[in-house]
Motif scaffolding. Structure first.
Motif, PDB file in Angstrom:
ATOM      1  N   HIS A 366       0.883  -1.123   0.468  1.00 23.19           N
ATOM      2  CA  HIS A 366      -0.360   0.127  -0.119  1.00 23.19           C
ATOM      3  C   HIS A 366       1.025   1.331  -0.366  1.00 23.19           C
ATOM      4  O   HIS A 366       1.303   1.774   0.765  1.00 23.19           O
ATOM      5  CB  HIS A 366      -1.246   0.029   0.878  1.00 23.19           C
ATOM      6  CG  HIS A 366      -1.782  -0.925   1.111  1.00 23.19           C
ATOM      7  ND1 HIS A 366      -3.266  -1.382   0.606  1.00 23.19           N
ATOM      8  CD2 HIS A 366      -1.561  -2.432   1.256  1.00 23.19           C
ATOM      9  CE1 HIS A 366      -3.743  -2.233   0.478  1.00 23.19           C
ATOM     10  NE2 HIS A 366      -2.982  -2.679   1.695  1.00 23.19           N
ATOM     11  N   LEU A 367       1.372   1.792  -1.304  1.00 22.49           N
ATOM     12  CA  LEU A 367       2.642   2.591  -1.468  1.00 22.49           C
ATOM     13  C   LEU A 367       1.363   4.244  -1.333  1.00 22.49           C
ATOM     14  O   LEU A 367       2.379   5.211  -1.427  1.00 22.49           O
ATOM     15  CB  LEU A 367       3.111   2.492  -2.607  1.00 22.49           C
ATOM     16  CG  LEU A 367       4.358   1.087  -2.442  1.00 22.49           C
ATOM     17  CD1 LEU A 367       4.665   1.269  -3.133  1.00 22.49           C
ATOM     18  CD2 LEU A 367       4.818   0.953  -1.241  1.00 22.49           C
ATOM     19  N   PHE A 368       0.316   4.235  -1.913  1.00 20.01           N
ATOM     20  CA  PHE A 368      -0.245   5.073  -2.028  1.00 20.01           C
ATOM     21  C   PHE A 368      -1.770   5.494  -1.213  1.00 20.01           C
ATOM     22  O   PHE A 368      -2.412   3.974  -1.372  1.00 20.01           O
ATOM     23  CB  PHE A 368      -0.239   6.058  -3.620  1.00 20.01           C
ATOM     24  CG  PHE A 368      -1.197   5.376  -4.553  1.00 20.01           C
ATOM     25  CD1 PHE A 368      -2.283   5.683  -5.331  1.00 20.01           C
ATOM     26  CD2 PHE A 368      -0.412   4.032  -5.447  1.00 20.01           C
ATOM     27  CE1 PHE A 368      -2.574   4.977  -5.725  1.00 20.01           C
ATOM     28  CE2 PHE A 368      -0.268   3.377  -5.960  1.00 20.01           C
ATOM     29  CZ  PHE A 368      -2.160   3.601  -6.567  1.00 20.01           C
ATOM     30  N   ASP A 369      -2.884   6.828  -1.334  1.00 15.55           N
ATOM     31  CA  ASP A 369      -4.320   6.779  -0.872  1.00 15.55           C
ATOM     32  C   ASP A 369      -4.605   6.916  -2.231  1.00 15.55           C
ATOM     33  O   ASP A 369      -4.173   8.110  -3.152  1.00 15.55           O
ATOM     34  CB  ASP A 369      -4.188   7.341   0.325  1.00 15.55           C
ATOM     35  CG  ASP A 369      -3.662   6.977   1.107  1.00 15.55           C
ATOM     36  OD1 ASP A 369      -3.845   5.709   1.792  1.00 15.55           O
ATOM     37  OD2 ASP A 369      -3.567   8.187   2.019  1.00 15.55           O
ATOM     38  N   PRO A 370      -5.467   6.200  -3.074  1.00  9.98           N
ATOM     39  CA  PRO A 370      -6.192   5.960  -4.368  1.00  9.98           C
ATOM     40  C   PRO A 370      -7.064   7.406  -3.980  1.00  9.98           C
ATOM     41  O   PRO A 370      -7.974   7.676  -2.837  1.00  9.98           O
ATOM     42  CB  PRO A 370      -6.791   4.616  -4.458  1.00  9.98           C
ATOM     43  CG  PRO A 370      -6.931   4.282  -3.040  1.00  9.98           C
ATOM     44  CD  PRO A 370      -5.148   4.711  -2.430  1.00  9.98           C
ATOM     45  N   VAL A 371      -7.188   8.318  -4.596  1.00 12.41           N
ATOM     46  CA  VAL A 371      -8.586   9.184  -4.970  1.00 12.41           C
ATOM     47  C   VAL A 371      -9.542   8.814  -5.255  1.00 12.41           C
ATOM     48  O   VAL A 371     -10.070   7.061  -5.679  1.00 12.41           O
ATOM     49  CB  VAL A 371      -8.554  10.153  -5.441  1.00 12.41           C
ATOM     50  CG1 VAL A 371      -7.192  10.615  -5.633  1.00 12.41           C
ATOM     51  CG2 VAL A 371      -8.776   9.360  -7.285  1.00 12.41           C
ATOM     52  N   PRO A 372     -10.708   8.750  -4.362  1.00  9.98           N
ATOM     53  CA  PRO A 372     -12.910   8.308  -4.526  1.00  9.98           C
ATOM     54  C   PRO A 372     -12.900   7.659  -6.185  1.00  9.98           C
ATOM     55  O   PRO A 372     -12.544   9.090  -6.569  1.00  9.98           O
ATOM     56  CB  PRO A 372     -13.499   9.246  -4.187  1.00  9.98           C
ATOM     57  CG  PRO A 372     -12.607   9.886  -2.817  1.00  9.98           C
ATOM     58  CD  PRO A 372     -11.179   9.636  -3.255  1.00  9.98           C
ATOM     59  N   GLN A 373     -12.875   6.579  -6.578  1.00  9.09           N
ATOM     60  CA  GLN A 373     -12.772   5.788  -7.842  1.00  9.09           C
ATOM     61  C   GLN A 373     -14.251   4.789  -7.978  1.00  9.09           C
ATOM     62  O   GLN A 373     -14.508   4.411  -6.493  1.00  9.09           O
ATOM     63  CB  GLN A 373     -11.831   5.430  -8.404  1.00  9.09           C
ATOM     64  CG  GLN A 373     -12.284   5.203  -9.413  1.00  9.09           C
ATOM     65  CD  GLN A 373     -10.865   4.548  -9.786  1.00  9.09           C
ATOM     66  OE1 GLN A 373     -10.477   3.027 -10.571  1.00  9.09           O
ATOM     67  NE2 GLN A 373     -10.195   5.344 -11.137  1.00  9.09           N
ATOM     68  N   LEU A 374     -14.940   5.748  -8.627  1.00  4.47           N
ATOM     69  CA  LEU A 374     -16.639   4.593  -9.005  1.00  4.47           C
ATOM     70  C   LEU A 374     -16.336   4.365 -10.531  1.00  4.47           C
ATOM     71  O   LEU A 374     -16.842   5.335 -11.233  1.00  4.47           O
ATOM     72  CB  LEU A 374     -17.384   5.336  -8.315  1.00  4.47           C
ATOM     73  CG  LEU A 374     -19.232   4.774  -7.836  1.00  4.47           C
ATOM     74  CD1 LEU A 374     -18.875   3.974  -7.515  1.00  4.47           C
ATOM     75  CD2 LEU A 374     -20.341   6.140  -7.737  1.00  4.47           C
ATOM     76  N   LEU A 375     -16.797   3.043 -10.367  1.00  4.51           N
ATOM     77  CA  LEU A 375     -17.683   2.270 -11.935  1.00  4.51           C
ATOM     78  C   LEU A 375     -18.404   1.817 -11.962  1.00  4.51           C
ATOM     79  O   LEU A 375     -18.632   0.811 -11.001  1.00  4.51           O
ATOM     80  CB  LEU A 375     -15.726   1.471 -12.121  1.00  4.51           C
ATOM     81  CG  LEU A 375     -16.400   0.024 -13.505  1.00  4.51           C
ATOM     82  CD1 LEU A 375     -16.356   1.354 -14.635  1.00  4.51           C
ATOM     83  CD2 LEU A 375     -15.115  -0.454 -13.928  1.00  4.51           C
ATOM     84  N   ARG A 376     -19.309   1.502 -12.050  1.00  7.83           N
ATOM     85  CA  ARG A 376     -20.601   1.162 -12.655  1.00  7.83           C
ATOM     86  C   ARG A 376     -20.692   0.702 -14.326  1.00  7.83           C
ATOM     87  O   ARG A 376     -20.112   1.583 -14.868  1.00  7.83           O
ATOM     88  CB  ARG A 376     -21.967   2.582 -12.339  1.00  7.83           C
ATOM     89  CG  ARG A 376     -22.046   2.481 -10.768  1.00  7.83           C
ATOM     90  CD  ARG A 376     -23.626   2.838  -9.840  1.00  7.83           C
ATOM     91  NE  ARG A 376     -24.602   2.882 -11.503  1.00  7.83           N
ATOM     92  CZ  ARG A 376     -25.622   2.978 -11.653  1.00  7.83           C
ATOM     93  NH1 ARG A 376     -25.929   4.808 -10.205  1.00  7.83           N
ATOM     94  NH2 ARG A 376     -26.392   2.176 -11.873  1.00  7.83           N
ATOM     95  N   ASN A 377     -21.492  -0.378 -14.143  1.00  6.82           N
ATOM     96  CA  ASN A 377     -21.684  -0.575 -16.124  1.00  6.82           C
ATOM     97  C   ASN A 377     -23.006  -1.115 -16.161  1.00  6.82           C
ATOM     98  O   ASN A 377     -24.145  -1.008 -14.892  1.00  6.82           O
ATOM     99  CB  ASN A 377     -21.229  -2.349 -15.768  1.00  6.82           C
ATOM    100  CG  ASN A 377     -19.772  -2.554 -15.610  1.00  6.82           C
ATOM    101  OD1 ASN A 377     -19.095  -1.682 -16.304  1.00  6.82           O
ATOM    102  ND2 ASN A 377     -19.420  -3.639 -15.141  1.00  6.82           N
ATOM    103  N   VAL A 378     -23.324  -0.338 -17.551  1.00  4.40           N
ATOM    104  CA  VAL A 378     -24.909   0.157 -17.286  1.00  4.40           C
ATOM    105  C   VAL A 378     -24.998  -1.010 -18.141  1.00  4.40           C
ATOM    106  O   VAL A 378     -24.523  -1.193 -19.674  1.00  4.40           O
ATOM    107  CB  VAL A 378     -25.713   1.112 -17.826  1.00  4.40           C
ATOM    108  CG1 VAL A 378     -26.781   1.213 -18.639  1.00  4.40           C
ATOM    109  CG2 VAL A 378     -25.630   1.988 -16.990  1.00  4.40           C
TER     110      VAL A 378
END
Length: 447
Positions: A366-378
């Motif tokens: 765990h070398l960095f903190d990811p920024v909030p990311q959201l993936l959705r499929n339609v």
């Protein structure tokens, strides 16, 4: 010519439904065989597969196609995709074939093709094969020019040896207790064996394929089983491969997911420290987290982004002279060791980091903190929802809201009838709102 069969990763679909039938497989064998009948030598093709039921059917049809145009066939049985790429090159074959639908469920299957150099085919080669598939009758071999087929029994051992050679000769995994989830797929024998041979204590799951259970509640796209087993066994780390073992997701000793972005960050730092990272950069796709890009920049490294698909990552690596690339989803391409994504080699490199540092996975990975990311499929059934004016307006509005603090990636899947909507940024609420508004517009457009 418009592509009818090849997508972003070979040919894929529901076995015995639509286009993906034994008739097509035989035709692919004939067309690819004719395309690679170059020179006066005796031509050969390597064919491997994963563990899904339809693999037997597709394998037999491909053998018929290749032998009918004069190619000898070498069969390996179940073996990871990167192993087929390796064997194609090392056995001086003219073409390699992997029968697999990767992380998809067992009713699907696919055909992946490699050139004699072990790399996936170029667009030009695929287009030429497409043309031959759709053209009329192809010339067939006659008499003693018809190809022969044989099965080799040592293919697994060859691959295991190659995988182990990527780790320093003096490095052992005796200190590590590792849960290995092979997704009931192609690596069910080779991955646990390679780690065990280097001294690791191995708890293997997803190693009982029956033709129907590949990627079923196990593997890199279904992490509940490996997480539970890591915590139950008090393991140091868990590794999860997909059906054809070309991708890797890791679980640390606390049961937390470590995706491809964190793995790339680890490898980049190890290679930078050793002076082996070429081009001072890492190649990944538009889906990689902004946190990875910022982390690499702070280390004096750059992130080169491509379209989604490991083939595009590989193309950019070769064109730019880079030797490390991958995808957030777990494809890790290390050109010093392999010509394509290799989940088992990536796992060995990750385990080498743990063994050499003696630190827990939660610290090393765990070398960095990811920024909030959201993936959705339609899911959609027909048409092109992304061309709808309301969808375009929703995308424009979301881009405006995220400008300066995040990114938006909207794309149609190359393998499934889905629109993928991804947003990331420093403010989670804005990311969620952007994805929700676009998905709502796409759903309305898709009916």
């Amino acid at each position: 010519m418009a592509r009818k069969f090849f997508g972003t990763d070979g040919i894929r679909g529901r076995a015995n439904a639509g286009d993906l039938t034994p008739q097509l497989a035989m035709r692919v064998g004939q067309a690819a065989g004719r395309h690679f009948l170059r020179g006066a030598h005796k031509h050969r093709v390597i064919i491997g597969k994963d563990t899904r039921l339809s693999g037997y059917m597709m394998e037999t049809a491909l053998v018929a196609g290749f032998t009918s145009v004069g190619m000898d066939v070498i069969l390996t049985g179940p073996l990871p995709t990167p192993a087929i790429a390796m064997l194609t090159r090392e056995m001086r074959a003219d073409i390699g074939v992997m029968i697999s639908a990767s992380h998809n469920a067992y009713p699907d299957n696919g055909i992946k093709l490699f050139g004699p150099d072990g790399f996936k085919l170029s667009d030009e080669d695929e287009e030429a094969i497409e043309a031959l598939i759709q053209d009329g009758e192809l010339p067939l071999a006659q008499g003693d020019a018809i190809g022969r087929a044989r099965r080799i029994e040592d293919s697994r051992g060859r691959y295991i040896h190659a995988v182990k050679r990527t780790v320093g000769q003096d490095l052992r995994f005796d200190s590590l207790k590792v849960v290995v989830d092979c997704a009931n797929g192609a690596a069910y024998q080779v991955a646990p064996t390679a780690i065990w041979e280097l001294g690791g204590t191995v708890i293997a799951i997803g190693v009982e394929p029956n033709g129907l259970n590949i990627n079923d509640k196990v593997g890199s796209t279904s992490l509940e089983a490996v997480k539970a087993k890591v915590l139950e066994e008090g393991a140091d780390v868990g590794i999860a491969l997909d059906g054809d073992a070309d991708r890797l997701i890791v679980v640390d000793e606390k049961g937390k997911t470590v995706d491809g972005d964190q793995i790339m960050a680890l490898f980049a730092m190890r290679m930078k420290a050793r002076g082996t990272l070429k081009g001072d950069g890492v190649v990944s796709t538009v889906m990689s987290n902004l946190g990875l890009e910022r982390f690499l920049a702070n280390e004096g490294l750059k992130l080169i982004r491509t379209k989604v698909g490991d083939r595009y990552v590989l193309e950019a690596m070769r064109e730019g002279g880079y030797n490390l690339g991958g995808e957030q989803s777990g494809h890790m391409i290390m050109l010093d060791y392999s010509t394509t994504g290799d989940g088992t080699i990536a796992a060995m490199q990750m385990l080498a980091s743990l063994a050499s540092t003696g630190k827990p996975a939660s610290e090393v990975l765990h070398l960095f903190d990811p920024v909030p990311q959201l993936l959705r499929n339609v899911v959609y059934s027909e048409g092109d929802p992304l061309s709808d004016p309301a969808v375009k307006a929703a995308i424009t509005d979301a881009e405006r809201r995220l400008e300066g603090s995040g990114r938006l990636v909207i794309r149609a899947s190359g393998t499934e009838p889905k629109i993928r909507v991804m947003a990331e940024g420093d403010v989670a609420a804005e990311v969620e709102a952007a994805v929700a508004s676009i998905c709502e517009a796409v759903e309305k457009a898709a009916g």
